[in-house]
Design an enzyme around this catalytic site. Structure first.
Site, PDB file in Angstrom:
ATOM      1  N   GLY A  70     -23.540   1.045 -31.911  1.00  0.00           N
ATOM      2  CA  GLY A  70     -22.202   1.465 -32.322  1.00  0.00           C
ATOM      3  C   GLY A  70     -21.113   0.654 -31.641  1.00  0.00           C
ATOM      4  O   GLY A  70     -20.113   0.291 -32.270  1.00  0.00           O
ATOM      5  N   ASN A 149     -16.631  12.559 -29.430  1.00  0.00           N
ATOM      6  CA  ASN A 149     -17.955  12.713 -28.818  1.00  0.00           C
ATOM      7  C   ASN A 149     -18.011  13.850 -27.806  1.00  0.00           C
ATOM      8  O   ASN A 149     -19.056  14.435 -27.584  1.00  0.00           O
ATOM      9  CB  ASN A 149     -18.394  11.396 -28.170  1.00  0.00           C
ATOM     10  N   SER A 198     -24.091   4.470 -35.342  1.00  0.00           N
ATOM     11  CA  SER A 198     -25.153   4.148 -34.389  1.00  0.00           C
ATOM     12  C   SER A 198     -26.387   4.980 -34.713  1.00  0.00           C
ATOM     13  O   SER A 198     -26.289   6.192 -34.925  1.00  0.00           O
ATOM     14  CB  SER A 198     -24.664   4.461 -32.975  1.00  0.00           C
ATOM     15  N   HIS A 200     -29.133   5.903 -32.948  1.00  0.00           N
ATOM     16  CA  HIS A 200     -29.784   6.857 -32.032  1.00  0.00           C
ATOM     17  C   HIS A 200     -29.069   8.196 -31.959  1.00  0.00           C
ATOM     18  O   HIS A 200     -29.588   9.138 -31.362  1.00  0.00           O
ATOM     19  CB  HIS A 200     -29.953   6.252 -30.638  1.00  0.00           C
ATOM     20  N   CYS A 324     -19.167  12.915 -11.107  1.00  0.00           N
ATOM     21  CA  CYS A 324     -18.517  12.139 -10.051  1.00  0.00           C
ATOM     22  C   CYS A 324     -19.358  10.914  -9.777  1.00  0.00           C
ATOM     23  O   CYS A 324     -20.155  10.876  -8.865  1.00  0.00           O
ATOM     24  CB  CYS A 324     -18.387  13.011  -8.805  1.00  0.00           C
TER      25      CYS A 324
END
Lengths: 393, 193
Positions: A70, A149, A198, A200, A324
């Site tokens: 992608g 997303n 994309s 996957h 983090c």
């Protein structure tokens, strides 16, 4: 394992693997070769092109070009257009794009392009008047994602495309990576010039993507070399992966599974919000404006990364907008753009379901999660704020 | 990320989570880098030792693991000595925490700052309680020149760390280090001079 991280990647579907397997074993040959095995491979590639075009509702299979992922498709679409049109260096995009578009546009801004970033509101929605105002004669390309997303929020790309077409000469690129296979798409009915996907994300293997290039649109090749993909994208075709993407697109078009995903997502989301006092939903409350598989929920005043790690210990995979990883870590740009308070953005968890999730998966998650959140609430130094939530709840 | 073994074990079953009530010395810290916040509470007894340590945190798993490990490690230790040690080198923490990845150094600093802030609250308390009028060497823990001198000569002390352990001097801001060094040097001279 209970896998609720399908927006990150998906399991290769058995049907996809079955379609690919002969091309990893008995069938070989370069689809550019003129001999019989070469022609067999070529035919497989062209059949996959039709399958992808079918899922996207493209007017013709020739509009589909296979890429490696992608991000390549996004980079090619935006970078390629600017290469072709060096005088139209104004780009319009949104604050909440995937890194493949966001970081590319930030890079382009550094090397002389001008970028207008469209803001979103607290629900993650665009104000289309902002787009109307931003369009200019020198606007070269508008890039807007179809589905976010992180939150699953859907942008009205049909409307965006109309506005772009009516008010400018710009081309319209859509990052469709997160949406393909999850919501119906009909590109021939829309004013979309370029569209990235994309494999996957929809049960094809990693390492395969595609770019839809509307018939007639000129775009220089992203990889220069041989005549593969009609000379638009050089490099020997990854036939097994291409076959896998085709099979995955066909699988996604079958009606089964979609209802189940929606039902399970709604159950998970409703139960979490009802049972956990410090839980709040990020993104559109109106579920028709979100992907059917995604629930992004903030557990206020606790750390999302802790929840993710503890769920992982219990065999449940989710992701957090608050990992983090680096010394300059900040909460996700998408949640910040939505003005989610940082004490909530820090505690965000993305649950993204897929076709293999079951009621048992969701029940088990609902059994484990409240205990984990309770434990972290007991550890949180925000006692006053949490107490206020308890009283309000 | 993959956590080191001691950190992971402490993250999964954190020790010392909670509060100590009114008698505790409290330190608050937060990180502008990652948004984590934490609070450390210490109870310090008559013998100047940390009798109990608790924490609360909203931060990454590394921070939680480190806070659990360090609050465990300081229990029973002299508060001023811990203060001096935490300021002197980060390496002493490395031994306790295992390998500290570069991107997690700010998490370790946060726990360290939390402990130091609680020890500073203890120092404030000592200062408020101080009634004497002797000249002070260590103004953080109100240790007089007489006290430091007595500790050095009677116990034959040779280092600042030994002085801090004996009487608290040097366990706070460390601006008295030069003075303590002078006193240690003087004490080393032969008495017959």
């Amino acid at each position: 394992m209970i896998y609720l991280d399908n927006n990150a990647t998906t399991r290769v579907a058995p049907e996809v693997f079955a379609a690919m397997q002969p091309f990893l074993t008995e069938h070989y040959g370069n689809p550019a070769s003129a001999h019989t095995p070469g022609r067999y491979m070529k035919a497989a590639v062209e059949r996959a092109r039709e399958q992808v075009a079918g899922l996207l509702g493209a007017a013709s299979p020739g509009e589909i070009i296979f890429t490696s992922c992608g991000s390549e498709s996004d980079n090619w679409a935006i970078g390629g257009f600017l290469e072709q049109n060096p005088t139209r260096r104004h780009i319009i995009t949104t604050r909440v794009e995937h890194e493949a578009v966001r970081n590319l546009c930030e890079h382009l801004a550094e090397i002389g392009c001008e970028v207008t970033w469209l803001e979103v509101d607290g629900n993650g929605a665009l104000d289309l008047n902002d787009l109307r105002k931003a369009l200019r004669p020198d606007t070269g390309i508008v890039s807007v994602m179809l589905a976010n997303n992180e939150t699953g929020v859907l942008f009205p790309i049909a409307e965006v495309g109309r506005i772009v077409r009516e008010h400018s000469a710009a081309v319209f690129h859509v990052d469709g990576v997160q949406a393909v296979g999850k919501v119906p798409i009909n590109l021939k009915e829309m004013e979309v010039d370029l569209f990235a996907l994309s494999g996957h994300k929809l049960h094809a293997p990693q390492g395969i993507g595609a770019l839809y290039i509307r018939d007639g649109l000129k775009l220089p090749p992203f990889i220069i070399g041989g005549a593969q993909e009609h000379g638009r994208r050089a490099g020997t075709s990854a036939v097994p992966n291409i076959v896998g993407l085709g099979a995955a697109c066909e699988l996604a078009q079958q009606a089964d599974g979609h209802e189940q995903i929606l039902r399970l997502r709604n159950k998970l989301e409703d139960e979490i919000l009802a049972r956990i006092p410090n839980a709040i939903l990020n993104g559109a409350r109106d579920r028709s404006k979100r992907l059917p598989n995604t629930a992004n929920i903030s557990f206020q005043y606790v750390e999302g990364e802790n929840i993710m790690m503890l769920l992982d210990e219990a065999g449940i995979c989710v992701s957090t907008g608050s990992a983090c990883h680096s010394g300059t870590h900040q909460a996700s740009p998408t949640l910040r753009a939505m003005n989610v308070p940082y004490t909530a953005a820090q505690g965000s968890i993305r649950f993204s379901l897929g076709r293999y999730n079951t009621d048992e998966d969701i029940n088990r998650t609902l059994e484990v999660l409240p205990e984990i959140v309770d434990r972290l609430v007991a550890m949180s130094p925000y006692e006053q704020e949490l107490k206020a939530l308890q009283r309000a709840g | 990320m993959e956590l080191g073994a001691p950190i992971k074990e402490h993250f999964l079953s954190p020790r010392n989570v909670g509060e100590l009530g009114a008698a505790a010395y409290i330190g608050h810290t937060g990180s502008m880098i990652c948004g984590a916040t934490m609070r450390v509470e210490l109870r310090i007894d008559e013998s100047r030792r940390i009798a109990d340590a608790k924490f609360k945190a909203a931060g990454c798993s590394f921070l939680v693991g480190a806070a659990s490990l360090l609050t465990e490690a300081v229990r029973g230790e002299l508060a001023a000595e811990v203060g001096a040690l935490l300021q002197s080198s980060a390496n002493s923490l490395g031994q306790l925490l295992g390998e500290i990845p570069a991107e997690k150094s700010h998490c370790v600093k946060l726990v360290r700052d939390g402990l130091l802030a609680a020890i500073a609250a203890y120092s404030d308390f000592v200062r408020d309680e101080w009634q004497g009028d002797e000249a002070l060497i260590c103004t953080c823990f109100c240790v007089s020149e007489k006290t430091v001198e007595a500790a050095i000569t009677m116990d034959g002390l040779r280092t600042i760390a030994e002085v801090t352990r004996a009487c608290n001097a040097g366990g706070g801001c460390r601006s008295c280090y030069a003075l303590i060094e002078d006193m240690l040097r003087c004490a080393e001279q032969p008495t017959s001079r």
